[in-house]
Scaffold this active site. Structure first.
Site, short mmCIF file in Angstrom:
data_model
loop_
_atom_site.label_atom_id
_atom_site.label_comp_id
_atom_site.label_asym_id
_atom_site.label_seq_id
_atom_site.Cartn_x
_atom_site.Cartn_y
_atom_site.Cartn_z
N GLN A 199 48.04 65.56 4.08
CA GLN A 199 47.40 64.25 4.05
C GLN A 199 46.98 63.82 5.45
O GLN A 199 47.75 63.22 6.18
CB GLN A 199 48.34 63.21 3.42
CG GLN A 199 47.63 61.91 3.17
CD GLN A 199 48.44 60.97 2.32
OE1 GLN A 199 49.50 61.30 1.81
NE2 GLN A 199 47.94 59.78 2.15
N PHE A 200 45.73 64.12 5.79
CA PHE A 200 45.23 63.80 7.12
C PHE A 200 45.19 62.30 7.39
O PHE A 200 45.24 61.87 8.54
CB PHE A 200 43.85 64.43 7.36
CG PHE A 200 42.70 63.68 6.75
CD1 PHE A 200 42.00 62.75 7.50
CD2 PHE A 200 42.32 63.90 5.43
CE1 PHE A 200 40.93 62.06 6.95
CE2 PHE A 200 41.27 63.23 4.88
CZ PHE A 200 40.57 62.29 5.63
N THR A 201 45.15 61.48 6.35
CA THR A 201 45.06 60.04 6.55
C THR A 201 46.31 59.45 7.20
O THR A 201 46.29 58.31 7.66
CB THR A 201 44.78 59.30 5.22
OG1 THR A 201 45.83 59.57 4.30
CG2 THR A 201 43.43 59.73 4.65
#
Length: 148
Positions: free
Chosen positions: A78-80
């Site tokens: 999850q890059f966010t």
């Protein structure tokens, strides 16, 4: 690396309506990789996750780790998690690792946990996923390798 670790009961991840990973009990871990991460950040996160004691013992104290309760890991990229929200209302992701680096670190993180004997189920890197998480406690821990 930045991780969100949730103690959970039955949890799963789906892509296009198909379940691709599921566990009965353990950790759901959301994994974010920074463009500044090094091998020692990955090692630190693996070490901390493998020893994280957030399950209750018979006295009700959080003294048990994943191994002690026979738990598994559902790992989701999850890059966010690397969002910078200090300016304006639109998050910036300039400090998230480029996809090639992030995928390599994510894969290595999961492989290292498997080497330690953990069952690791995963999402699909870069895919639009649907998570079904039964957070227990609720118990949610944020782990950032920059805070070591």
């Amino acid at each position: 690396m930045r991780l969100v670790i949730q103690k959970c009961g039955p949890s799963s991840v789906s892509v296009d309506g198909q379940v691709i990973g599921a566990i009965k009990k353990g950790f759901v871990i959301l994994v974010g990789v920074s463009d500044q991460d090094q091998a020692e950040d990955l090692d630190y996160c693996v070490r901390k996750v493998s020893k994280m004691r957030i399950f209750e013992d018979e006295a009700g104290k959080t003294n048990l780790d994943l191994d002690a309760v026979g738990g598994a890991i559902l790992s989701i990229s999850q890059f966010t998690l690397l969002a910078d929200t200090r300016k304006g209302n639109r998050p910036s992701f300039v400090h998230a690792a480029p996809p090639e680096m992030a995928e390599a670190y994510y894969d290595k993180f999961n492989q290292e946990l498997v080497k330690l004997g953990f069952e690791v189920q995963t999402g699909r890197f870069g895919a639009d996923m649907t998570l079904n998480i039964q957070n227990e406690g609720p118990m949610t821990i944020i782990l950032d390798s920059r805070d070591k």
